[in-house]
Write a protein that holds these residues in place. Sequence first.
Motif, short mmCIF file in Angstrom:
data_model
loop_
_atom_site.label_atom_id
_atom_site.label_comp_id
_atom_site.label_asym_id
_atom_site.label_seq_id
_atom_site.Cartn_x
_atom_site.Cartn_y
_atom_site.Cartn_z
N GLU A 68 0.80 -1.07 0.10
CA GLU A 68 -0.08 0.00 -0.07
C GLU A 68 0.88 1.26 -0.10
N LEU A 69 2.03 1.49 0.81
CA LEU A 69 2.53 2.43 1.16
C LEU A 69 3.78 2.81 -0.14
N THR A 70 3.99 1.91 -0.79
CA THR A 70 4.99 2.16 -1.77
C THR A 70 4.22 2.43 -3.45
N ASP A 71 2.91 2.56 -3.27
CA ASP A 71 2.16 3.03 -4.41
C ASP A 71 1.82 4.44 -4.31
N PRO A 72 2.19 5.27 -5.09
CA PRO A 72 1.91 6.76 -5.22
C PRO A 72 0.47 6.95 -5.22
N ALA A 73 0.02 6.35 -6.14
CA ALA A 73 -1.54 6.49 -6.15
C ALA A 73 -2.38 6.13 -5.07
N THR A 74 -1.82 5.65 -4.02
CA THR A 74 -2.69 5.44 -2.75
C THR A 74 -2.31 6.11 -1.53
N CYS A 75 -0.89 6.45 -1.66
CA CYS A 75 -0.22 7.15 -0.65
C CYS A 75 0.46 8.45 -0.68
N GLY A 76 0.69 8.71 -2.03
CA GLY A 76 1.71 10.00 -2.22
C GLY A 76 3.12 9.68 -2.08
N TYR A 77 3.67 10.59 -1.97
CA TYR A 77 5.29 10.40 -1.84
C TYR A 77 5.83 9.99 -0.67
N THR A 78 5.06 10.42 0.30
CA THR A 78 5.71 10.24 1.60
C THR A 78 5.50 8.73 2.03
N GLY A 79 4.72 7.80 1.30
CA GLY A 79 4.23 6.61 1.66
C GLY A 79 5.58 5.75 2.23
N PRO A 80 6.36 5.45 1.24
CA PRO A 80 7.94 4.85 1.75
C PRO A 80 8.46 5.34 3.28
N SER A 81 8.53 6.65 3.37
CA SER A 81 9.03 7.14 4.65
C SER A 81 8.08 6.75 6.07
N VAL A 82 6.87 6.57 5.77
CA VAL A 82 5.81 6.14 6.64
C VAL A 82 5.96 4.92 6.81
N TRP A 83 6.13 3.85 5.74
CA TRP A 83 6.41 2.50 5.85
C TRP A 83 7.54 2.26 6.57
N HIS A 84 8.65 2.95 6.25
CA HIS A 84 9.95 2.70 7.22
C HIS A 84 9.71 2.92 8.63
N ARG A 85 9.13 4.15 8.88
CA ARG A 85 9.09 4.50 10.30
C ARG A 85 8.06 3.70 10.99
N ASP A 86 6.71 3.35 10.50
CA ASP A 86 5.63 2.91 11.36
C ASP A 86 5.58 1.48 10.99
N HIS A 87 6.17 0.90 10.12
CA HIS A 87 5.99 -0.62 9.99
C HIS A 87 7.29 -1.48 10.05
N LEU A 88 8.28 -0.91 8.99
CA LEU A 88 9.73 -1.76 9.04
C LEU A 88 10.40 -1.64 10.37
N ASP A 89 10.66 -0.60 10.80
CA ASP A 89 11.31 -0.47 12.13
C ASP A 89 10.79 -1.10 13.39
N PRO A 90 9.49 -0.90 13.59
CA PRO A 90 9.03 -1.76 14.78
C PRO A 90 8.99 -3.37 14.40
N CYS A 91 8.58 -3.80 13.17
CA CYS A 91 8.63 -5.11 12.87
C CYS A 91 10.08 -5.54 13.17
N LEU A 92 11.51 -4.93 12.52
CA LEU A 92 12.46 -5.56 12.96
C LEU A 92 12.77 -5.64 14.48
N ARG A 93 12.39 -4.52 15.05
CA ARG A 93 12.50 -4.60 16.43
C ARG A 93 12.22 -5.74 17.42
N GLU A 94 10.73 -6.07 16.85
CA GLU A 94 10.19 -7.27 17.28
C GLU A 94 10.61 -8.78 17.04
N LEU A 95 11.09 -8.92 15.69
CA LEU A 95 11.48 -9.88 15.18
C LEU A 95 13.04 -10.27 15.53
N ARG A 96 13.96 -9.49 15.56
CA ARG A 96 15.36 -9.66 15.51
C ARG A 96 16.10 -9.59 16.85
#
Length: 196
Positions: free
Chosen positions: A135-163
């Motif tokens: 969802e967040l890497t598609d500019p049609a659904t999230c604009g240009y800030t989606g990848p930044s939101v994905w890193h901050r809100d999804h990737l970083d917390p996920c890796l903090r829980e898994l690793r």
Amino acid sequence: MTEDEGMHHPDVKLPVGLFQDLEVLRAEVARLSGQVRELTEASGAGEAFAADADAVAGAGVDGGEGEEEQFPPFILLLDPPQYDAELRALIEWVEGVLVPGYLAEPSADARWCHLWFEHPVAVARLHALWLAWQELTDPATCGYTGPSVWHRDHLDPCLRELRPSTGPFAGCTKGEHQVDHRMPGLVPSAWSRTDD
């Protein structure tokens, strides 16, 4: 008396090009509105389309009554044929995008298991991460800030829980693999769906 005679207009100097641009935009909007009207009337869906468009524009919700929204499935709720297909797609994304792009060499403080797909907690978290990435890497659904939101809100917390050393890969080291908690044979009733 014309419409403009009774109104007071402030004395503001605007560039002539601005008025030309506005007229070009008005003409384009009129042309596109006409095309939409023609297409919807030709398909016999003019009134229904207009009602749906008004509902979407006005309320920001799904496009009509009785129509059920389609959401991506939560992987742990899927039955075997669908689960297998979703897991294959997830594995392709994790091994093709996440591992080479974001995971450094595993260490005592940053664990990773090459058999991560046998850890249900990892599957659930990585699947959620992948859905957010779609969802967040598609500019049609999230604009240009989606990848930044994905890193901050999804990737970083996920890796903090898994690793971390206390995460789901705690028993896995280089060359060894251990899954302490496998999925139960019976799915808890809160997760099961009944077709009554």
